[in-house]
Motif scaffolding. Structure first.
Motif, PDB file in Angstrom:
ATOM      1  N   LEU A 116      49.698  54.154  61.852  1.00 29.34           N
ATOM      2  CA  LEU A 116      49.513  53.171  62.930  1.00 29.34           C
ATOM      3  C   LEU A 116      49.579  53.869  64.291  1.00 29.34           C
ATOM      4  CD1 LEU A 116      51.558  50.009  61.799  1.00 29.34           C
ATOM      5  CD2 LEU A 116      49.092  50.359  61.709  1.00 29.34           C
ATOM      6  N   GLN A 117      50.482  54.885  64.370  1.00 29.36           N
ATOM      7  CA  GLN A 117      50.607  55.594  65.652  1.00 29.36           C
ATOM      8  C   GLN A 117      49.359  56.406  65.969  1.00 29.36           C
ATOM      9  OE1 GLN A 117      54.327  57.587  65.032  1.00 29.36           O
ATOM     10  NE2 GLN A 117      55.508  55.976  66.024  1.00 29.36           N
ATOM     11  N   LEU A 118      48.659  56.820  64.892  1.00 29.35           N
ATOM     12  CA  LEU A 118      47.449  57.617  65.113  1.00 29.35           C
ATOM     13  C   LEU A 118      46.247  56.764  65.527  1.00 29.35           C
ATOM     14  CD1 LEU A 118      47.548  60.218  62.199  1.00 29.35           C
ATOM     15  CD2 LEU A 118      47.852  60.621  64.654  1.00 29.35           C
ATOM     16  N   LEU A 119      46.382  55.455  65.322  1.00 31.84           N
ATOM     17  CA  LEU A 119      45.235  54.594  65.624  1.00 31.84           C
ATOM     18  C   LEU A 119      44.903  54.630  67.108  1.00 31.84           C
ATOM     19  CD1 LEU A 119      46.002  51.261  63.748  1.00 31.84           C
ATOM     20  CD2 LEU A 119      44.108  52.823  63.326  1.00 31.84           C
ATOM     21  N   ASP A 120      43.632  54.555  67.394  1.00 25.45           N
ATOM     22  CA  ASP A 120      43.258  54.447  68.799  1.00 25.45           C
ATOM     23  C   ASP A 120      43.400  52.968  69.187  1.00 25.45           C
ATOM     24  OD1 ASP A 120      42.225  54.366  71.261  1.00 25.45           O
ATOM     25  OD2 ASP A 120      40.148  54.850  70.683  1.00 25.45           O
ATOM     26  N   THR A 121      44.518  52.654  69.878  1.00 26.58           N
ATOM     27  CA  THR A 121      44.741  51.252  70.254  1.00 26.58           C
ATOM     28  C   THR A 121      44.413  51.004  71.720  1.00 26.58           C
ATOM     29  OG1 THR A 121      47.063  51.797  70.624  1.00 26.58           O
ATOM     30  CG2 THR A 121      46.531  50.767  68.511  1.00 26.58           C
ATOM     31  N   SER A 122      43.633  51.928  72.282  1.00 29.67           N
ATOM     32  CA  SER A 122      43.326  51.752  73.712  1.00 29.67           C
ATOM     33  C   SER A 122      42.584  50.426  73.934  1.00 29.67           C
ATOM     34  CB  SER A 122      42.489  52.920  74.214  1.00 29.67           C
ATOM     35  OG  SER A 122      41.372  53.081  73.372  1.00 29.67           O
ATOM     36  N   PHE A 123      41.919  49.955  72.877  1.00 30.10           N
ATOM     37  CA  PHE A 123      41.170  48.697  73.022  1.00 30.10           C
ATOM     38  C   PHE A 123      42.105  47.516  73.328  1.00 30.10           C
ATOM     39  CE2 PHE A 123      42.254  48.793  68.509  1.00 30.10           C
ATOM     40  CZ  PHE A 123      42.552  47.463  68.207  1.00 30.10           C
ATOM     41  N   LEU A 124      43.423  47.701  73.080  1.00 33.23           N
ATOM     42  CA  LEU A 124      44.358  46.592  73.305  1.00 33.23           C
ATOM     43  C   LEU A 124      44.804  46.470  74.764  1.00 33.23           C
ATOM     44  CD1 LEU A 124      46.575  46.994  70.126  1.00 33.23           C
ATOM     45  CD2 LEU A 124      44.955  45.170  70.600  1.00 33.23           C
ATOM     46  N   GLY A 125      44.472  47.448  75.575  1.00 34.20           N
ATOM     47  CA  GLY A 125      44.878  47.374  76.980  1.00 34.20           C
ATOM     48  C   GLY A 125      46.356  47.662  77.121  1.00 34.20           C
ATOM     49  N   HIS A 126      46.926  47.295  78.298  1.00 33.54           N
ATOM     50  CA  HIS A 126      48.325  47.651  78.553  1.00 33.54           C
ATOM     51  C   HIS A 126      49.218  46.441  78.697  1.00 33.54           C
ATOM     52  CE1 HIS A 126      48.882  51.913  78.576  1.00 33.54           C
ATOM     53  NE2 HIS A 126      47.618  52.005  78.936  1.00 33.54           N
ATOM     54  N   GLY A 127      49.587  45.840  77.555  1.00 36.84           N
ATOM     55  CA  GLY A 127      50.609  44.793  77.588  1.00 36.84           C
ATOM     56  C   GLY A 127      50.195  43.539  78.332  1.00 36.84           C
ATOM     57  N   VAL A 173      39.816  41.174  67.794  1.00 36.62           N
ATOM     58  CA  VAL A 173      40.031  40.629  66.446  1.00 36.62           C
ATOM     59  C   VAL A 173      39.171  41.401  65.446  1.00 36.62           C
ATOM     60  CG1 VAL A 173      39.938  38.547  65.017  1.00 36.62           C
ATOM     61  CG2 VAL A 173      40.635  38.374  67.404  1.00 36.62           C
ATOM     62  N   GLU A 174      37.925  41.728  65.829  1.00 39.08           N
ATOM     63  CA  GLU A 174      37.048  42.489  64.929  1.00 39.08           C
ATOM     64  C   GLU A 174      37.632  43.873  64.626  1.00 39.08           C
ATOM     65  OE1 GLU A 174      34.746  40.940  63.276  1.00 39.08           O
ATOM     66  OE2 GLU A 174      35.397  39.271  64.528  1.00 39.08           O
ATOM     67  N   LYS A 175      38.160  44.533  65.671  1.00 40.36           N
ATOM     68  CA  LYS A 175      38.771  45.861  65.480  1.00 40.36           C
ATOM     69  C   LYS A 175      39.985  45.774  64.565  1.00 40.36           C
ATOM     70  CE  LYS A 175      37.136  48.680  69.012  1.00 40.36           C
ATOM     71  NZ  LYS A 175      36.674  49.993  69.012  1.00 40.36           N
ATOM     72  N   LEU A 176      40.787  44.719  64.777  1.00 45.37           N
ATOM     73  CA  LEU A 176      41.992  44.557  63.953  1.00 45.37           C
ATOM     74  C   LEU A 176      41.608  44.367  62.487  1.00 45.37           C
ATOM     75  CD1 LEU A 176      44.041  42.203  66.294  1.00 45.37           C
ATOM     76  CD2 LEU A 176      44.715  44.505  65.600  1.00 45.37           C
ATOM     77  N   LYS A 177      40.484  43.686  62.248  1.00 48.45           N
ATOM     78  CA  LYS A 177      40.021  43.497  60.862  1.00 48.45           C
ATOM     79  C   LYS A 177      39.723  44.855  60.238  1.00 48.45           C
ATOM     80  CE  LYS A 177      38.203  38.822  61.213  1.00 48.45           C
ATOM     81  NZ  LYS A 177      37.028  37.975  61.391  1.00 48.45           N
ATOM     82  N   GLU A 178      39.126  45.745  61.042  1.00 48.54           N
ATOM     83  CA  GLU A 178      38.858  47.105  60.549  1.00 48.54           C
ATOM     84  C   GLU A 178      40.155  47.793  60.161  1.00 48.54           C
ATOM     85  OE1 GLU A 178      35.520  48.098  63.674  1.00 48.54           O
ATOM     86  OE2 GLU A 178      36.678  49.914  63.137  1.00 48.54           O
ATOM     87  N   VAL A 179      41.167  47.702  61.077  1.00 47.90           N
ATOM     88  CA  VAL A 179      42.462  48.364  60.841  1.00 47.90           C
ATOM     89  C   VAL A 179      43.098  47.828  59.557  1.00 47.90           C
ATOM     90  CG1 VAL A 179      44.815  48.651  61.738  1.00 47.90           C
ATOM     91  CG2 VAL A 179      42.864  48.748  63.303  1.00 47.90           C
ATOM     92  N   ALA A 180      42.999  46.510  59.375  1.00 47.21           N
ATOM     93  CA  ALA A 180      43.657  45.888  58.213  1.00 47.21           C
ATOM     94  C   ALA A 180      42.828  46.045  56.948  1.00 47.21           C
ATOM     95  CB  ALA A 180      43.891  44.412  58.502  1.00 47.21           C
ATOM     96  N   GLY A 181      41.586  46.509  57.103  1.00 49.29           N
ATOM     97  CA  GLY A 181      40.697  46.654  55.946  1.00 49.29           C
ATOM     98  C   GLY A 181      40.170  45.321  55.446  1.00 49.29           C
ATOM     99  N   PHE A 182      40.028  44.342  56.352  1.00 51.01           N
ATOM    100  CA  PHE A 182      39.478  43.039  55.964  1.00 51.01           C
ATOM    101  C   PHE A 182      37.985  42.999  56.248  1.00 51.01           C
ATOM    102  CE2 PHE A 182      43.816  41.100  57.145  1.00 51.01           C
ATOM    103  CZ  PHE A 182      44.275  41.226  55.841  1.00 51.01           C
ATOM    104  N   PRO A 183      37.224  42.249  55.447  1.00 53.73           N
ATOM    105  CA  PRO A 183      35.794  42.112  55.762  1.00 53.73           C
ATOM    106  C   PRO A 183      35.601  41.379  57.091  1.00 53.73           C
ATOM    107  CG  PRO A 183      36.411  40.765  53.846  1.00 53.73           C
ATOM    108  CD  PRO A 183      37.620  41.544  54.241  1.00 53.73           C
ATOM    109  N   GLU A 184      34.455  41.679  57.733  1.00 47.50           N
ATOM    110  CA  GLU A 184      34.187  41.105  59.066  1.00 47.50           C
ATOM    111  C   GLU A 184      34.247  39.585  59.094  1.00 47.50           C
ATOM    112  OE1 GLU A 184      30.482  42.181  61.090  1.00 47.50           O
ATOM    113  OE2 GLU A 184      30.993  44.248  60.514  1.00 47.50           O
ATOM    114  N   ASP A 185      33.781  38.972  57.970  1.00 49.11           N
ATOM    115  CA  ASP A 185      33.662  37.514  57.979  1.00 49.11           C
ATOM    116  C   ASP A 185      34.926  36.812  57.466  1.00 49.11           C
ATOM    117  OD1 ASP A 185      33.472  38.425  55.455  1.00 49.11           O
ATOM    118  OD2 ASP A 185      31.672  37.294  54.883  1.00 49.11           O
ATOM    119  N   LEU A 203      49.596  42.153  63.133  1.00 51.56           N
ATOM    120  CA  LEU A 203      49.166  43.502  63.542  1.00 51.56           C
ATOM    121  C   LEU A 203      48.911  43.567  65.038  1.00 51.56           C
ATOM    122  CD1 LEU A 203      46.580  45.035  61.054  1.00 51.56           C
ATOM    123  CD2 LEU A 203      48.774  45.986  61.793  1.00 51.56           C
ATOM    124  N   TYR A 204      48.264  42.536  65.546  1.00 54.06           N
ATOM    125  CA  TYR A 204      47.964  42.494  66.982  1.00 54.06           C
ATOM    126  C   TYR A 204      49.256  42.534  67.798  1.00 54.06           C
ATOM    127  CZ  TYR A 204      46.763  40.864  71.591  1.00 54.06           C
ATOM    128  OH  TYR A 204      46.660  40.762  72.954  1.00 54.06           O
TER     129      TYR A 204
END
Ligand code: PMV
Length: 344
Positions: free
Chosen positions: A67-78, A88-100, A113-114
């Motif tokens: 999780l620490q290695l993930l690029d979470t820059s997309f989440l912004g700063h707090g 939400v789409e990126k988080l689905k990738e992280v969790a390994g869930f299908p897009e739909d 996760l978010y």
């Protein structure tokens, strides 16, 4: 890093009046229930972040290192106001869930996760501040519902009973601990889809639907007035007014198109026992509430609960106006809660 077990809880809530209307700028009356969700945060030395949500059958774990290695820059700063559909789409990738994927279990994992990734990133774990908790809870709601009004997270954070309108909260002074039944029809529904359907109906028939929303607003305000009067001196007549308001709102919600056969059944079954009910929340199935007048005899309440169980519904007897988000010590927990946590 947390050094000891942290036990916190937040109340469940129901909307007494104003669901859907609140999305369109009207008032909603929401109350915290004496039915709570407990969270135990426990430090582990296994280098994993585990998530265990026994009520919905979720058990997941992630390596802290990955999780620490993930690029979470997309989440912004707090900035807890900045959640977007892309997040939400990126988080689905992280969790390994299908897009739909839209099922509630997946959405619950994504909300966790978010919050985990964003809160760790902004390093604000130690701030015990209701405003902050409320903001983050709102983001969790956004992961799940898309565009919520904010009433749910607000009442679960502050507790009690409150009027919520366009982000403004006013708490009802000394709300009476009214007894209600909370009934789950177990019919799944999507709040997002139901809210969108009401919006389409409003656009299609503005002259018809806007007055319904105005009337629901008036019901919420009248209910607030009556609850205020009851805090001073409750009378049997007050309960009759609350019952009339429940009936009128239930009919309005049906006219908005958010009723369901299961909710009709719920209303009929409780009416056969002289009790008044309405849907609470988004409708289309989900939950309903029934007002329990103080003059009701115990056998009558038990008979109503049995009749509802016979329809396949889950039913809890509870009261409104519970405290908001709270921290607990292990010794202050009810034995049943302690046992449930220990069995995880
Ligand atoms: O179904 P719930 O408990 O999430 O409540 C939804 C309430 C609505 O007014 C329909 C939507 C909202 O965001 O306020």
């Amino acid at each position: 890093m947390l050094s000891e077990v942290l036990l916190v809880s937040a109340p469940g809530k129901v909307i007494l009046h104003g669901e859907h209307a609140v999305v369109h700028g009207k008032a909603a009356l929401a109350v915290a229930l004496n039915l709570r969700t407990f969270l135990r945060l426990q430090p582990h030395s296994n280098e994993k972040v585990g998530l265990n949500l026994p009520n919905i059958g979720i058990r997941r774990a992630w390596d802290v290192a990955s999780l620490q290695l993930l690029d979470t820059s997309f989440l912004g700063h707090g900035d807890s106001a900045a959640l977007t559909a892309e997040h939400v789409e990126k988080l689905k990738e992280v969790a390994g869930f299908p897009e739909d994927c839209v099922d509630p279990e997946c959405l619950a994992v994504l909300a966790f996760l978010y919050l985990y990734l964003s809160i760790c990133r902004s390093q604000r774990w130690t701030e015990e501040n209701l405003e902050l908790i409320n903001k983050w809870a709102f983001q969790g709601e956004r992961v799940i519902h898309g565009n919520p009004s904010g009433v749910d997270n607000t009442v679960s954070t502050w507790g009690g009973a409150l009027r919520y309108q366009q982000g403004k909260i006013s708490s009802l002074k000394r709300p009476l601990a009214l007894k209600i039944l909370l009934i789950n029809t177990k019919v799944p529904r999507s709040t997002k889809a139901l809210v969108a359907n009401v919006r389409s109906r409003l656009l299609k028939f503005p002259e018809i639907v806007a007055p319904l929303l105005t009337s629901i607003d008036a019901i919420s305000l009248e209910c607030e007035r009556v609850l205020g009067a009851m805090a001073a001196a409750p009378t049997p007549d007050h309960y009759l007014v609350l019952e009339e308001l429940i009936d009128m709102n239930q009919h309005h919600l049906n006219a908005l198109g958010v009723g369901h056969a299961s909710l009709d059944r719920l209303c009929q079954v409780t009416m056969a026992h002289g009790l008044h009910s309405k849907l609470t929340g988004a409708g289309g199935g989900g939950c309903g509430i029934t007002l329990l007048r103080p003059d009701l005899e115990r056998p009558e309440v038990e008979a109503t609960k049995r009749a509802l169980s016979n329809c396949g519904f889950d039913c809890w007897e509870t009261s409104i106006g519970a405290p908001g988000v709270s921290v607990h010590t292990a010794t202050s927990l009810d034995t049943s809660v302690q046992q449930a946590l220990d069995s995880l």
